[in-house]
Design a protein around this motif. Structure first.
Motif, mmCIF file in Angstrom:
data_model
loop_
_atom_site.group_PDB
_atom_site.id
_atom_site.type_symbol
_atom_site.label_atom_id
_atom_site.label_comp_id
_atom_site.label_asym_id
_atom_site.label_seq_id
_atom_site.Cartn_x
_atom_site.Cartn_y
_atom_site.Cartn_z
ATOM 1 N N GLY A 181 7.278 -14.994 -2.699
ATOM 2 C CA GLY A 181 7.802 -14.118 -3.734
ATOM 3 C C GLY A 181 7.517 -12.666 -3.419
ATOM 4 N N ASP A 182 8.320 -11.808 -4.019
ATOM 5 C CA ASP A 182 8.221 -10.383 -3.731
ATOM 6 C C ASP A 182 6.868 -9.797 -4.110
ATOM 7 N N LYS A 183 6.204 -10.370 -5.119
ATOM 8 C CA LYS A 183 4.953 -9.794 -5.586
ATOM 9 C C LYS A 183 3.732 -10.354 -4.870
ATOM 10 N N GLN A 184 3.934 -11.233 -3.924
ATOM 11 C CA GLN A 184 2.829 -11.826 -3.180
ATOM 12 C C GLN A 184 2.671 -11.129 -1.841
ATOM 13 N N LEU A 185 1.433 -10.703 -1.541
ATOM 14 C CA LEU A 185 1.159 -10.054 -0.276
ATOM 15 C C LEU A 185 1.144 -11.077 0.844
ATOM 16 N N ALA A 186 1.525 -10.635 2.022
ATOM 17 C CA ALA A 186 1.452 -11.498 3.190
ATOM 18 C C ALA A 186 -0.011 -11.777 3.515
ATOM 19 N N ASP A 187 -0.242 -12.881 4.235
ATOM 20 C CA ASP A 187 -1.616 -13.288 4.527
ATOM 21 C C ASP A 187 -2.370 -12.225 5.321
ATOM 22 N N ASN A 188 -1.695 -11.516 6.205
ATOM 23 C CA ASN A 188 -2.343 -10.491 7.034
ATOM 24 C C ASN A 188 -1.842 -9.095 6.669
ATOM 25 N N SER A 189 -1.615 -8.886 5.389
ATOM 26 C CA SER A 189 -1.026 -7.617 4.968
ATOM 27 C C SER A 189 -1.931 -6.424 5.260
ATOM 28 N N ASP A 190 -3.257 -6.645 5.329
ATOM 29 C CA ASP A 190 -4.178 -5.541 5.587
ATOM 30 C C ASP A 190 -4.437 -5.338 7.074
ATOM 31 N N HIS A 191 -3.558 -5.857 7.916
ATOM 32 C CA HIS A 191 -3.760 -5.796 9.366
ATOM 33 C C HIS A 191 -3.915 -4.354 9.852
ATOM 34 N N LEU A 192 -3.062 -3.454 9.381
ATOM 35 C CA LEU A 192 -3.129 -2.066 9.840
ATOM 36 C C LEU A 192 -4.438 -1.404 9.438
ATOM 37 N N LYS A 248 -7.088 -2.498 11.701
ATOM 38 C CA LYS A 248 -6.960 -1.807 12.986
ATOM 39 C C LYS A 248 -7.577 -0.412 12.927
ATOM 40 N N CYS A 249 -7.452 0.250 11.776
ATOM 41 C CA CYS A 249 -8.071 1.569 11.628
ATOM 42 C C CYS A 249 -9.584 1.472 11.811
ATOM 43 N N THR A 250 -10.185 0.425 11.251
ATOM 44 C CA THR A 250 -11.620 0.222 11.421
ATOM 45 C C THR A 250 -11.967 0.010 12.883
ATOM 46 N N ALA A 251 -11.157 -0.812 13.572
ATOM 47 C CA ALA A 251 -11.404 -1.058 14.992
ATOM 48 C C ALA A 251 -11.275 0.222 15.813
ATOM 49 N N LEU A 252 -10.293 1.040 15.494
ATOM 50 C CA LEU A 252 -10.127 2.308 16.210
ATOM 51 C C LEU A 252 -11.302 3.242 15.941
ATOM 52 N N GLY A 253 -11.819 3.210 14.715
ATOM 53 C CA GLY A 253 -12.975 4.032 14.389
ATOM 54 C C GLY A 253 -14.189 3.654 15.201
ATOM 55 N N HIS A 254 -14.344 2.363 15.491
ATOM 56 C CA HIS A 254 -15.465 1.911 16.319
ATOM 57 C C HIS A 254 -15.245 2.248 17.786
ATOM 58 N N LEU A 255 -14.004 2.206 18.229
ATOM 59 C CA LEU A 255 -13.721 2.442 19.643
ATOM 60 C C LEU A 255 -13.859 3.920 20.006
ATOM 61 N N LEU A 256 -13.467 4.829 19.135
ATOM 62 C CA LEU A 256 -13.389 6.238 19.527
ATOM 63 C C LEU A 256 -14.739 6.930 19.778
ATOM 64 N N PRO A 257 -15.832 6.822 19.098
ATOM 65 C CA PRO A 257 -16.042 6.423 17.705
ATOM 66 C C PRO A 257 -15.841 7.616 16.786
ATOM 67 N N THR A 258 -15.842 7.355 15.468
ATOM 68 C CA THR A 258 -15.508 8.417 14.513
ATOM 69 C C THR A 258 -16.689 8.733 13.600
ATOM 70 N N ASP A 259 -16.629 9.911 13.033
ATOM 71 C CA ASP A 259 -17.628 10.336 12.064
ATOM 72 C C ASP A 259 -16.882 11.023 10.910
ATOM 73 N N PRO A 260 -16.903 10.479 9.705
ATOM 74 C CA PRO A 260 -17.631 9.253 9.358
ATOM 75 C C PRO A 260 -16.859 8.003 9.776
#
Length: 503
Positions: A29-40, A43-55
Motif C-alpha cells: 500500500g501507498d502508506k507502507q514504507l519499503a523494508d529498506n526505505s532508510d537505506h540512504l 549510507k550517510c552513516t557509513a560515509l561518515g565513518h569512512l571519511l571520517p566526519t565531525d560530528p
C-alpha cells in the motif's frame, strides 16, 4: 579513460551526490514504507565513518525514520530534517595527512514516493590540482556500486577552472578521470555522451551505459567559467527543477530496467509453453497414461500462465509509470529552462534524453507487450484444449469401467446358474442311485420288444420336470415381486452419470 593527464588548478570544487531511493512498498500500500526505505540514511552513516566526519552522523537514520512515520507519503517536496531551524546536517572531515579538508552537507528530501539524498562535499576557498579531486570521491565512496540507491543516482561536479586556456571538454574528461583515480572498484568508467551550457557555463554529461540502476554512473561536470554563474548558482533557483529532473530521469531508467527484467522472465515462461506445445503432438496412445500426463499439465500450466499474466500486467504498469515520468520530466525541463540564461544556455542534451532514450524505451515496451499478449492467448487455448481432452478421456474410461462391471456381473450370474444346474443334477442322480442298483436293468428282445422305463430314468425325468415347474413358478414370483417401479425404470439421475475429472 586513457586520456592524456591535464595539469591545471580548480577553485572551490564541489561534488554533490543526488541519490534516489523508493520509499513506498506498492505491494503493502501507498502508506507502507519499503523494508529498506532508510537505506540512504544508513549510507550517510557509513560515509561518515569512512571519511571520517565531525560530528558523526550516526543519529541520522533514527531521526529521519521517526520523521518519516509522521509525514505523508504523497508529499510533493518534503524536507525530512529539521533541528534548531536548520534543514540540513553540516559536518567537516577530520584532518588527515595528504587529504584535503572537506566540508559536507546532508540534505534529505522526499519527492512523493521517493527519498532523495543530497550529499555534498566541497573545499571552500581552496584551489586544488585536478588530480586532487579524488579526495571528493575517497576510495570511490560515492560511486553507484557503493551507494546502491534503488532508483539510481547522479554526481554533479561544480568547479571553477583557474588560468585554464585549453579545451573545456578535455578538462571535463580529466576531472572524471581524477574522480575515479582512487577507486579500486571494478566497473565500467563513464564516457562523454553530451554537452551544453547551464547558467552561462559549460556542462558536460557522462554515463557508463549500464542498464542496472545500481551500476549506472551518471556524472555532470559543470565548469564555472562565467562571472554570473556563481552568483546565479548560489541563489539556488535552478536547484529544485534540476533535482526533480534528475529524479524523473532515474525513475524512467529504473522502470525501464524493471520492464526489461519482467520481459526476460515472461519469455522464459513462454519457452516452457512452447515445450509443452511440442510435446502435445506426441501424447501417449494409452488412454489412462495420456489422462495422467494431461492432468499433470493441468496442474502445472495454470501456475505458469498466472505468473506469465502477472509479468505482462507489471510491464503494462511500468509503461504507465514511464509515461507519467516522461510528462514530469518535460515539466521540470521547462522549469529549468525558465531559470537558464536566455540566448546563452543550451540544455539540448537534457532534451535529447526525451527524444532519444525515452522514445526508444516506449517503443521497445510496446513491442514486447504485443509479443507477450499473443503468448497469453496461447496459454489459454492450450489449457482449454487439454481440459477438453481430459474430459473426453475421463468419460470414456468411466463408460469402459461400467461396461466391465456389467460384464463381470453377467459372467458371475452365468457361472452361478451353471454351478446350480450341476449341483441340482448331481443331487438328483445321487438320490436315484439306489434305484439303479436295486432293480436289474432289462433290455429289449424279440420276445419282449417293449419294456417299461427303468425306475432310475423315471426318477430323473420326474425330478427334472418338477424342478423346472417349481423353478418357473419361483422365477415368475421373483419377477412379480422384484419388478422395478416406474421411477426406478426412468433414466438415471445426474448422480449416476459419468463425470469428468474436476481440475
Amino acid at each position: 579513460m586513457n586520456n592524456p593527464e591535464l595539469t591545471g588548478k580548480l577553485a572551490n570544487p564541489k561534488l554533490t551526490l543526488f541519490a534516489f531511493h523508493l520509499c513506498n512498498n506498492l505491494a503493502k500500500g501507498d502508506k507502507q514504507l519499503a523494508d529498506n526505505s532508510d537505506h540512504l540514511w544508513q549510507k550517510c552513516t557509513a560515509l561518515g565513518h569512512l571519511l571520517p566526519t565531525d560530528p558523526q552522523v550516526d543519529f541520522l537514520p533514527e531521526k529521519l525514520s521517526n520523521s518519516n512515520r509522521e509525514n505523508s507519503p504523497h508529499s510533493y517536496y518534503l524536507e525530512l530534517y529539521e533541528s534548531n531551524g536548520a534543514r540540513f546536517v553540516s559536518f567537516t572531515t577530520v584532518s588527515q595527512p595528504d587529504k584535503l579538508p572537506l566540508t559536507g552537507v546532508i540534505y534529505p528530501l522526499q519527492l512523493h514516493d521517493t527519498y532523495a539524498l543530497d550529499f555534498c562535499l566541497f573545499s571552500p576557498n581552496l584551489t586544488v590540482e585536478i588530480n586532487q579531486l579524488n579526495n571528493l570521491n575517497f576510495k570511490g565512496c560515492l560511486l553507484p556500486c557503493e551507494i546502491q540507491a534503488s532508483l539510481g543516482q547522479t554526481l554533479v561536479l561544480f568547479t571553477k577552472p583557474v588560468d585554464f586556456t585549453g579545451n573545456y571538454q578535455d578538462l571535463a574528461v580529466a576531472c572524471v578521470d581524477a574522480l575515479f583515480k582512487d577507486s579500486q572498484l571494478e566497473q565500467p568508467e563513464p564516457y562523454l555522451i553530451g554537452e551544453g551550457k547551464l547558467l552561462g557555463s559549460p556542462i558536460f554529461e557522462f554515463d557508463n551505459s549500464q542498464e542496472d540502476p545500481r551500476l549506472k554512473c551518471h556524472i555532470l561536470v559543470w565548469l564555472d567559467t562565467d562571472e554570473k554563474t556563481s552568483e546565479i548558482e548560489a541563489s539556488g533557483n535552478y536547484y529544485r527543477p534540476l533535482l526533480n529532473l534528475l529524479c524523473c530521469r532515474s525513475k524512467i531508467l529504473y522502470v525501464y530496467h524493471q520492464a526489461y527484467l519482467c520481459n526476460e522472465e515472461a519469455r522464459k515462461l513462454y519457452s516452457q509453453l512452447e515445450e509443452k506445445v511440442a510435446e502435445f503432438s506426441h501424447l501417449k496412445s494409452d488412454r489412462e497414461q495420456r489422462l495422467e500426463q494431461l492432468e499433470g499439465w493441468l496442474t502445472e500450466l495454470p501456475k505458469i500462465g498466472l505468473n506469465y499474466a502477472r509479468y505482462l500486467r507489471d510491464i503494462e504498469l511500468h509503461q504507465i509509470t514511464i509515461e507519467t515520468n516522461v510528462a514530469n520530466y518535460s515539466y521540470w525541463f521547462k522549469e529549468l529552462s525558465d531559470c537558464s540564461v536566455k540566448d546563452i544556455d543550451n540544455l539540448d542534451f537534457f532534451k535529447e534524453f526525451l527524444k532519444g532514450s525515452c522514445k526508444t524505451f516506449r517503443q521497445q515496451i510496446k513491442l514486447n507487450m504485443s509479443y507477450l499478449a499473443a503468448g497469453k492467448q496461447l496459454f489459454q487455448q492450450m489449457i482449454e484444449t487439454i481440459r477438453g481432452i481430459v474430459e473426453v478421456d475421463a468419460q470414456k474410461l468411466q463408460v469402459e469401467y461400467e461396461q466391465n462391471e456389467r460384464d463381470s456381473d453377467r459372467n458371475l450370474q452365468i457361472t452361478i446358474a451353471v454351478v446350480g444346474v450341476g449341483i441340482g443334477v448331481a443331487g438328483v442322480v445321487s438320490s436315484s442311485y439306489t434305484l439303479a442298483v436295486d432293480k436289474p436293468w432289462g433290455f429289449p428282445s424279440f420276445q419282449h420288444p417293449l419294456l417299461s422305463p427303468h425306475p432310475f430314468f423315471i426318477a430323473i425325468i420326474v425330478s427334472c420336470l418338477g424342478g423346472g415347474v417349481l423353478g418357473g413358478v419361483a422365477w415368475l414370483i421373483a419377477r412379480k415381486v422384484l419388478k422395478p417401479s416406474s421411477a426406478q425404470t426412468s433414466l438415471p439421475s445426474s448422480e449416476n452419470q459419468p463425470r469428468s475429472i474436476d481440475v
